[in-house]
Motif scaffolding. Structure first.
Motif, PDB file in Angstrom:
ATOM      1  N   ILE A 123       0.830  -1.206   0.000  1.00 42.78           N
ATOM      2  CA  ILE A 123       0.000   0.000   0.000  1.00 42.78           C
ATOM      3  C   ILE A 123       0.865   1.257   0.000  1.00 42.78           C
ATOM      4  N   VAL A 124       1.768   1.309   0.951  1.00 44.60           N
ATOM      5  CA  VAL A 124       2.585   2.525   1.076  1.00 44.60           C
ATOM      6  C   VAL A 124       3.470   2.717  -0.147  1.00 44.60           C
ATOM      7  N   HIS A 125       4.116   1.645  -0.572  1.00 43.53           N
ATOM      8  CA  HIS A 125       4.970   1.744  -1.757  1.00 43.53           C
ATOM      9  C   HIS A 125       4.151   2.121  -2.996  1.00 43.53           C
ATOM     10  N   GLY A 126       2.989   1.546  -3.101  1.00 44.14           N
ATOM     11  CA  GLY A 126       2.131   1.871  -4.231  1.00 44.14           C
ATOM     12  C   GLY A 126       1.827   3.361  -4.303  1.00 44.14           C
ATOM     13  N   PHE A 127       1.505   3.937  -3.165  1.00 40.58           N
ATOM     14  CA  PHE A 127       1.192   5.365  -3.155  1.00 40.58           C
ATOM     15  C   PHE A 127       2.430   6.222  -3.408  1.00 40.58           C
ATOM     16  N   VAL A 128       3.577   5.763  -2.942  1.00 43.34           N
ATOM     17  CA  VAL A 128       4.814   6.489  -3.270  1.00 43.34           C
ATOM     18  C   VAL A 128       4.992   6.506  -4.792  1.00 43.34           C
ATOM     19  N   CYS A 129       4.728   5.372  -5.416  1.00 42.72           N
ATOM     20  CA  CYS A 129       4.880   5.280  -6.872  1.00 42.72           C
ATOM     21  C   CYS A 129       3.911   6.223  -7.587  1.00 42.72           C
ATOM     22  N   PHE A 130       2.652   6.254  -7.116  1.00 40.82           N
ATOM     23  CA  PHE A 130       1.661   7.099  -7.787  1.00 40.82           C
ATOM     24  C   PHE A 130       2.020   8.565  -7.656  1.00 40.82           C
ATOM     25  N   GLU A 131       2.599   8.935  -6.517  1.00 38.84           N
ATOM     26  CA  GLU A 131       2.972  10.334  -6.307  1.00 38.84           C
ATOM     27  C   GLU A 131       4.006  10.792  -7.328  1.00 38.84           C
ATOM     28  N   ASN A 132       4.795   9.854  -7.788  1.00 40.13           N
ATOM     29  CA  ASN A 132       5.848  10.190  -8.747  1.00 40.13           C
ATOM     30  C   ASN A 132       5.575   9.717 -10.168  1.00 40.13           C
ATOM     31  N   HIS A 133       4.488   8.973 -10.342  1.00 40.99           N
ATOM     32  CA  HIS A 133       4.209   8.394 -11.650  1.00 40.99           C
ATOM     33  C   HIS A 133       3.757   9.472 -12.636  1.00 40.99           C
ATOM     34  N   ALA A 134       4.264   9.398 -13.854  1.00 37.91           N
ATOM     35  CA  ALA A 134       3.987  10.423 -14.870  1.00 37.91           C
ATOM     36  C   ALA A 134       2.487  10.648 -15.067  1.00 37.91           C
ATOM     37  N   VAL A 135       1.699   9.603 -14.917  1.00 37.93           N
ATOM     38  CA  VAL A 135       0.251   9.724 -15.141  1.00 37.93           C
ATOM     39  C   VAL A 135      -0.465  10.182 -13.878  1.00 37.93           C
TER      40      VAL A 135
ATOM     41  N   LEU B 246       6.329   2.416 -27.059  1.00 35.11           N
ATOM     42  CA  LEU B 246       6.305   1.256 -26.158  1.00 35.11           C
ATOM     43  C   LEU B 246       5.497   1.560 -24.895  1.00 35.11           C
ATOM     44  N   TYR B 247       5.562   2.802 -24.453  1.00 36.74           N
ATOM     45  CA  TYR B 247       4.775   3.244 -23.292  1.00 36.74           C
ATOM     46  C   TYR B 247       3.289   3.111 -23.614  1.00 36.74           C
ATOM     47  N   VAL B 248       2.920   3.546 -24.795  1.00 37.88           N
ATOM     48  CA  VAL B 248       1.518   3.417 -25.234  1.00 37.88           C
ATOM     49  C   VAL B 248       1.137   1.942 -25.290  1.00 37.88           C
ATOM     50  N   GLU B 249       2.033   1.125 -25.839  1.00 35.65           N
ATOM     51  CA  GLU B 249       1.782  -0.325 -25.861  1.00 35.65           C
ATOM     52  C   GLU B 249       1.544  -0.840 -24.445  1.00 35.65           C
ATOM     53  N   GLY B 250       2.401  -0.419 -23.518  1.00 41.80           N
ATOM     54  CA  GLY B 250       2.306  -0.904 -22.142  1.00 41.80           C
ATOM     55  C   GLY B 250       0.950  -0.604 -21.523  1.00 41.80           C
ATOM     56  N   PHE B 251       0.526   0.652 -21.631  1.00 41.83           N
ATOM     57  CA  PHE B 251      -0.765   1.003 -21.036  1.00 41.83           C
ATOM     58  C   PHE B 251      -1.939   0.426 -21.823  1.00 41.83           C
ATOM     59  N   THR B 252      -1.727   0.184 -23.096  1.00 46.78           N
ATOM     60  CA  THR B 252      -2.779  -0.473 -23.868  1.00 46.78           C
ATOM     61  C   THR B 252      -2.990  -1.888 -23.344  1.00 46.78           C
TER      62      THR B 252
ATOM     63  N   VAL C 146      -2.934   7.915 -22.875  1.00 49.98           N
ATOM     64  CA  VAL C 146      -3.293   6.493 -22.821  1.00 49.98           C
ATOM     65  C   VAL C 146      -3.232   6.015 -21.369  1.00 49.98           C
ATOM     66  N   GLY C 147      -2.226   6.498 -20.634  1.00 53.48           N
ATOM     67  CA  GLY C 147      -2.153   6.154 -19.219  1.00 53.48           C
ATOM     68  C   GLY C 147      -3.347   6.677 -18.452  1.00 53.48           C
ATOM     69  N   ARG C 148      -3.754   7.877 -18.770  1.00 53.53           N
ATOM     70  CA  ARG C 148      -4.927   8.448 -18.090  1.00 53.53           C
ATOM     71  C   ARG C 148      -6.173   7.622 -18.382  1.00 53.53           C
ATOM     72  N   ILE C 149      -6.299   7.189 -19.627  1.00 53.91           N
ATOM     73  CA  ILE C 149      -7.445   6.357 -20.000  1.00 53.91           C
ATOM     74  C   ILE C 149      -7.427   5.043 -19.223  1.00 53.91           C
ATOM     75  N   ALA C 150      -6.236   4.482 -19.070  1.00 54.24           N
ATOM     76  CA  ALA C 150      -6.116   3.235 -18.303  1.00 54.24           C
ATOM     77  C   ALA C 150      -6.576   3.457 -16.870  1.00 54.24           C
ATOM     78  N   PHE C 151      -6.174   4.572 -16.296  1.00 50.40           N
ATOM     79  CA  PHE C 151      -6.567   4.850 -14.922  1.00 50.40           C
ATOM     80  C   PHE C 151      -8.072   5.031 -14.805  1.00 50.40           C
ATOM     81  N   GLU C 152      -8.655   5.757 -15.795  1.00 50.94           N
ATOM     82  CA  GLU C 152     -10.111   5.939 -15.798  1.00 50.94           C
ATOM     83  C   GLU C 152     -10.813   4.590 -15.910  1.00 50.94           C
ATOM     84  N   THR C 153     -10.258   3.715 -16.712  1.00 49.84           N
ATOM     85  CA  THR C 153     -10.823   2.371 -16.860  1.00 49.84           C
ATOM     86  C   THR C 153     -10.795   1.626 -15.536  1.00 49.84           C
TER      87      THR C 153
END
Lengths: 209, 209
Positions: free
Chosen positions: A173-185, B75-81, B138-145
């Motif tokens: 849980i904690v690691h996951g949220f750390v990742c989301f805080e820094n994740h490009a999306v 490849l990033y688009v592929e990944g989130f797809t 594409v990442g945002r769409i994945a998150f919305e999904t």
DNA sequence: CGCTTGTTATAACGCCGTTATAGACCTAAT
DNA sequence: ATTAGGTCTATAACGGCGTTATAACAAGCG
């Protein structure tokens, strides 16, 4: 008699000198590496940059650390040492939930203050870097520390596997949220306090126990 | 009249030809990159390796993809797809818990089968690579999904923030366990079925709702 | 055919981690 | 004092990287 003793003393002193100098230089090299790493991360951490900052040639990285991998191992150990320190909270006479919360807060703070170290211990370098057995040992100790800490939340009679799973769940849980805080999306999500979100998730987990 | 039409047709045909050839070559370059990536990960993905596999010079990477970043974006688009596909499970007429479990299983399978893609979308390249706006979309769409999927677990009247937090919690858990399965320290834990552990953690979360 | 424009192979650039070579220094023996 | 051997280390070179510059080639037009 005096002359003989004098020569013996001089020889002993000279034997110790190089060893002290070598350890001091090694520490200076690692300090230079840590400073570069703290500011510029893995991308900035070239042997040329470290050598320049430590005022040595690149060859010194190889003679003192056996190359860049040795530097990364030392930084990996630093990273997990920070984790151990973050988990070092008062347990005795404290509400277990408060203790675990406190540790999680520390952990989240560490992940932010030592972002490069955190990314390193979580595999940013990918397959190009494999931690040494010594470095892995520090990681294992950190995990054991986490298990001990989080076990205060569940009955002492719980099995080792149960304690380990509990620790992994909180860590995930904690690691996951750390990742989301820094994740490009996910870092683009507006109006999110990631620490509050992470601690809320931990609280939900604790309540489920 | 026939000659005029014939020349016009030839000119039209020639105009279309180069475009088709360029798109075909671009697809071949990306296919070469995907194959290298699948087997060797980021470390093996050099422009020279891609160019060699696609039977072009490295310059082709720049003219068709504007350089290595363009390859990584693709490849990033592929990944989130792949992520979106993993989350594409039957919801109607299905027990919500079963639907979410199914998606989590898919996700865990994807993370294993497409490990390099997975690591890429979770930042293995560090600060050296920043996804393009198109890739982020594409990442945002994945998150919305993911939000839509996991919202079946909670009341429809729940706020958007609540739905988002729920999605983040489940994602954190699953992602956390994916990380541990591959982490230099935790992967050494003996006798752990990471899929079972991850799904148990998800189940605990669902029960807590 | 010659000129212009567009495309692309290839070499070069500056960076990387690492190793080989040469130089500097120290110590011991003669 | 000189020489030989050993140790340490600066520096250049090696082969890799992503990228750009240069030269070569092809196509189109007058």
């Amino acid at each position: 008699m005096d002359e003989v003793e004098d020569m013996a003393t001089n020889k002993t002193s000279k034997d110790l000198g190089p060893n002290i100098k070598s350890e001091t230089l090694k520490a200076e090299i690692l300090e230079a590496a840590s400073q570069i790493f703290l500011v510029g991360g893995l991308e900035a951490l070239s042997v040329r940059a470290i050598a320049k900052k430590a005022k040595i040639s690149t060859f010194g990285i190889y003679s003192h650390f056996q190359g860049k991998k040795g530097i990364l191992d030392a930084l990996y150990v630093e990273g997990f040492t920070y984790v151990i320190e973050a988990l070092d909270v008062q347990i005795d006479g404290v509400d277990p939930k408060v203790a675990v919360f406190s540790a999680c807060r520390n952990y989240l703070g560490l992940a932010k203050a030592r972002a490069a170290h955190y990314r390193l211990i979580f595999g940013e370098a990918g397959t190009r870097y494999t931690p040494s057995p010594e470095a892995l040992e520090v990681g294992r100790i950190a995990f054991e520390t986490l298990i001990d800490l989080t076990s205060v939340l569940i009955p002492e009679t719980a099995s080792d596997a149960r304690k380990r799973q509990n620790a992994l769940e909180i860590w995930a849980i904690v690691h996951g949220f750390v990742c989301f805080e820094n994740h490009a999306v996910t870092k683009l999500i507006p109006d999110v306090d990631w620490t509050i979100s992470a601690l809320a998730a931990v609280e939900r987990h604790i309540k489920s126990l």
